[in-house]
Design a protein around this motif. Structure first.
Motif, PDB file in Angstrom:
ATOM      1  N   UNK A 262       0.824  -1.202   0.000  1.00  7.03           N
ATOM      2  CA  UNK A 262       0.000   0.000   0.000  1.00  7.03           C
ATOM      3  C   UNK A 262       0.861   1.256   0.000  1.00  7.03           C
ATOM      4  N   UNK A 263       1.884   1.277   0.858  1.00 12.97           N
ATOM      5  CA  UNK A 263       2.767   2.439   0.928  1.00 12.97           C
ATOM      6  C   UNK A 263       3.496   2.638  -0.393  1.00 12.97           C
ATOM      7  N   UNK A 264       3.918   1.543  -1.025  1.00 12.45           N
ATOM      8  CA  UNK A 264       4.611   1.631  -2.306  1.00 12.45           C
ATOM      9  C   UNK A 264       3.719   2.244  -3.365  1.00 12.45           C
ATOM     10  N   UNK A 265       2.466   1.792  -3.435  1.00 16.26           N
ATOM     11  CA  UNK A 265       1.534   2.320  -4.444  1.00 16.26           C
ATOM     12  C   UNK A 265       1.300   3.813  -4.229  1.00 16.26           C
ATOM     13  N   UNK A 266       1.101   4.215  -2.969  1.00 14.76           N
ATOM     14  CA  UNK A 266       0.841   5.628  -2.684  1.00 14.76           C
ATOM     15  C   UNK A 266       2.056   6.479  -3.021  1.00 14.76           C
ATOM     16  N   UNK A 267       3.239   6.024  -2.598  1.00 15.34           N
ATOM     17  CA  UNK A 267       4.457   6.807  -2.811  1.00 15.34           C
ATOM     18  C   UNK A 267       4.792   6.936  -4.289  1.00 15.34           C
ATOM     19  N   UNK A 268       4.813   5.806  -4.991  1.00 13.13           N
ATOM     20  CA  UNK A 268       5.171   5.834  -6.408  1.00 13.13           C
ATOM     21  C   UNK A 268       4.070   6.514  -7.215  1.00 13.13           C
ATOM     22  N   UNK A 269       2.819   6.409  -6.746  1.00 15.64           N
ATOM     23  CA  UNK A 269       1.712   7.040  -7.456  1.00 15.64           C
ATOM     24  C   UNK A 269       1.818   8.550  -7.513  1.00 15.64           C
ATOM     25  N   UNK A 270       2.616   9.152  -6.620  1.00 15.83           N
ATOM     26  CA  UNK A 270       2.804  10.599  -6.653  1.00 15.83           C
ATOM     27  C   UNK A 270       3.440  11.047  -7.965  1.00 15.83           C
ATOM     28  N   UNK A 271       4.188  10.147  -8.600  1.00 15.30           N
ATOM     29  CA  UNK A 271       4.779  10.488  -9.900  1.00 15.30           C
ATOM     30  C   UNK A 271       3.677  10.784 -10.899  1.00 15.30           C
ATOM     31  N   UNK A 272       2.554  10.043 -10.820  1.00 13.93           N
ATOM     32  CA  UNK A 272       1.435  10.271 -11.724  1.00 13.93           C
ATOM     33  C   UNK A 272       0.820  11.647 -11.491  1.00 13.93           C
ATOM     34  N   UNK A 273       0.813  12.106 -10.246  1.00 12.61           N
ATOM     35  CA  UNK A 273       0.270  13.439  -9.973  1.00 12.61           C
ATOM     36  C   UNK A 273       1.140  14.521 -10.603  1.00 12.61           C
ATOM     37  N   UNK A 274       2.447  14.322 -10.553  1.00 10.78           N
ATOM     38  CA  UNK A 274       3.353  15.276 -11.204  1.00 10.78           C
ATOM     39  C   UNK A 274       3.095  15.292 -12.708  1.00 10.78           C
ATOM     40  N   UNK A 275       2.909  14.117 -13.301  1.00 11.75           N
ATOM     41  CA  UNK A 275       2.609  14.044 -14.728  1.00 11.75           C
ATOM     42  C   UNK A 275       1.288  14.742 -15.037  1.00 11.75           C
ATOM     43  N   UNK A 276       0.293  14.591 -14.150  1.00 13.78           N
ATOM     44  CA  UNK A 276      -0.997  15.245 -14.367  1.00 13.78           C
ATOM     45  C   UNK A 276      -0.852  16.765 -14.336  1.00 13.78           C
ATOM     46  N   UNK A 277      -0.007  17.275 -13.443  1.00 17.57           N
ATOM     47  CA  UNK A 277       0.231  18.716 -13.393  1.00 17.57           C
ATOM     48  C   UNK A 277       0.884  19.199 -14.687  1.00 17.57           C
ATOM     49  N   UNK A 278       1.798  18.397 -15.225  1.00 18.62           N
ATOM     50  CA  UNK A 278       2.428  18.758 -16.503  1.00 18.62           C
ATOM     51  C   UNK A 278       1.396  18.816 -17.624  1.00 18.62           C
ATOM     52  N   UNK A 279       0.476  17.862 -17.625  1.00 20.84           N
ATOM     53  CA  UNK A 279      -0.588  17.866 -18.637  1.00 20.84           C
ATOM     54  C   UNK A 279      -1.455  19.108 -18.468  1.00 20.84           C
ATOM     55  N   UNK A 280      -1.775  19.442 -17.234  1.00 17.48           N
ATOM     56  CA  UNK A 280      -2.582  20.627 -16.958  1.00 17.48           C
ATOM     57  C   UNK A 280      -1.901  21.886 -17.476  1.00 17.48           C
ATOM     58  N   UNK A 281      -0.614  22.031 -17.190  1.00 15.67           N
ATOM     59  CA  UNK A 281       0.133  23.205 -17.643  1.00 15.67           C
ATOM     60  C   UNK A 281       0.180  23.257 -19.159  1.00 15.67           C
TER      61      UNK A 281
END
Length: 409
Positions: free
Chosen positions: A273-292
């Motif tokens: 669970x911790x691994x999924x949450x931690x590594x999943x933050x990379x997807x949030x960074x990618x989403x911000x790039x898409x937004x920009x």
């Protein structure tokens, strides 16, 4: 549809839109990196979990009948075994006698071990580690003549310098009864064979001998301290546990493999669970790039959007253009991430890229175990995040007033 056609054209690089194209490329790389990282991280946690579970199930019972409080052992175990064999999903029921000992090999080195007494009659089910021995033969345990014989884990045999058909000495803590109480006894054993499970702790600290031999050297009557049930489906263990409770005396208790290893299994679940949450933050960074990238695209394409709206394009169609852009970025990034992630996992597992200290991790290398179901939900999550990132810029694009955008053109 023309929305997809326009979305694809907007993503192509033009000289005056180099910055937007660079951010778009970074967005694709971000999505790919997040997907790849999740695939690899889940492959590692799944590999550890399944390998550990497989090793544990090979060494321990799916359901074990034990004493509630350690005492003189389970007497009348033959009747309990016969009743247990009639329970649903039970393939076999075998008695076991676990006792501590201290072993010294020809090299003079010593080690503490757990010796398990098992039935070795022909036709009796054997523990998984003894089905295919690394060296020696199970037949030696069935030979009642001469010295008592023992089968050692391969790492244990290597550590103390033991070899097949050579003597080792066992120190039995409570081996001989005297008027003053029990005193340790030293007994010679002959090494009948060695086994290897791939699980360091078992290969270094476990040994097997015949049930009669263990009972004799520990001065016990015909008793055992465990009755091990093997099932046709390990996940039916809770059901079998409840049924077993009905047929055993009140001083005994049935315990599933999950309960015996609860702390290890819980730690693995939390780690996943911790691994999924931690590594999943990379997807949030990618989403911000898409937004920009899409916000900048909307600002750059205001004139084009105004022209389309003045020609009759509806707000829904304008919104779809930018949502398709986000979907394209997400699709390309997800496809690249899955391809690279699964390829790296296969190579790392096949060629054992990451070695481990067996004494610490019980495994010689990091196992990468990929599952297609993980790929499906990772891809779905990546696409969902990419589409969510398009909502604000797509909505902003529909609010552009054609008259205002074209006033000074």
């Amino acid at each position: 549809m023309f929305e997809f056609f326009i979305a694809r054209r907007y993503l192509r690089a033009k000289r005056k839109q180099v910055m937007i194209s660079v951010i778009t490329l970074i967005s694709v790389i971000g999505v790919a990196a997040g997907v790849m990282a999740l695939v690899i991280a889940l492959a590692i946690t799944t590999g550890f979990s399944q390998t550990l579970q497989r090793n544990l199930l090979g060494l321990t019972a799916h359901v074990s009948i034990q004493e509630k409080q350690p005492g003189d052992g389970i007497s009348g175990w033959e009747q309990i075994v016969q009743r247990a064999l009639k329970l649903p999903h039970v393939l076999n029921a075998t008695p076991g006698l676990y006792e501590p000992a201290y072993i010294t090999g020809p090299s003079g080195r010593s080690s503490g071990i757990t010796i398990k007494g098992i039935r070795v009659d022909r036709g009796a089910p054997l523990p998984d580690p003894l089905v295919h021995l690394k060296a020696g033969s199970i037949e030696n345990l069935r030979d009642a003549g001469g010295l008592p014989e023992i089968i050692l884990g391969s790492k244990l045999a290597e550590a103390i310098g033991a070899v097949v058909n050579k003597r080792v000495m066992l120190l039995i803590p409570y081996g001989e009864m005297t008027p003053l109480g029990y005193r340790p006894s030293f007994l010679p054993f002959l090494v009948a064979g060695t086994f290897e499970t791939g699980f360091y702790e078992a290969d270094y600290s476990w040994a097997f001998a015949s049930l009669g031999t263990v009972q004799k050297v520990y001065s016990l009557e015909d008793v055992v301290n465990s009755i091990d049930l093997k099932l046709d489906d390990v996940y039916k263990a809770p059901l079998v546990e409840r049924e077993a409770e009905k047929i055993i005396p009140s001083n005994l208790v049935a315990v599933t493999w999950e309960e015996q290893n609860a702390s290890i299994l819980e730690a693995l679940e939390i780690e996943k669970l911790v691994t999924v949450i931690t590594v999943g933050l990379i997807q949030l960074v990618a989403a911000l790039n898409i937004l920009v990238a899409l916000v900048m695209m909307v600002m750059e394409k205001q004139r084009d959007i105004a022209v389309l709206m003045s020609m009759g394009a509806r707000a829904r169609q304008i919104r779809n253009i930018f949502m398709f852009e986000g979907a394209l970025i997400g699709t390309v990034g997800t496809a690249i991430g899955l391809a690279v992630g699964y390829t790296l996992c296969y190579l790392a597992d096949h060629y054992h890229w990451i070695k481990l200290n067996e004494q610490v991790y019980n495994l010689p290398y990091v196992p990468f175990n990929t599952q297609w179901t993980d790929g499906v939900w990772i891809a779905a999550a990546a696409m969902a995040v990419s589409l969510i990132a398009t909502l604000y810029p797509a909505r902003s694009a529909t609010r552009i007033a054609p008259v205002e955008a074209l006033r000074y053109e």
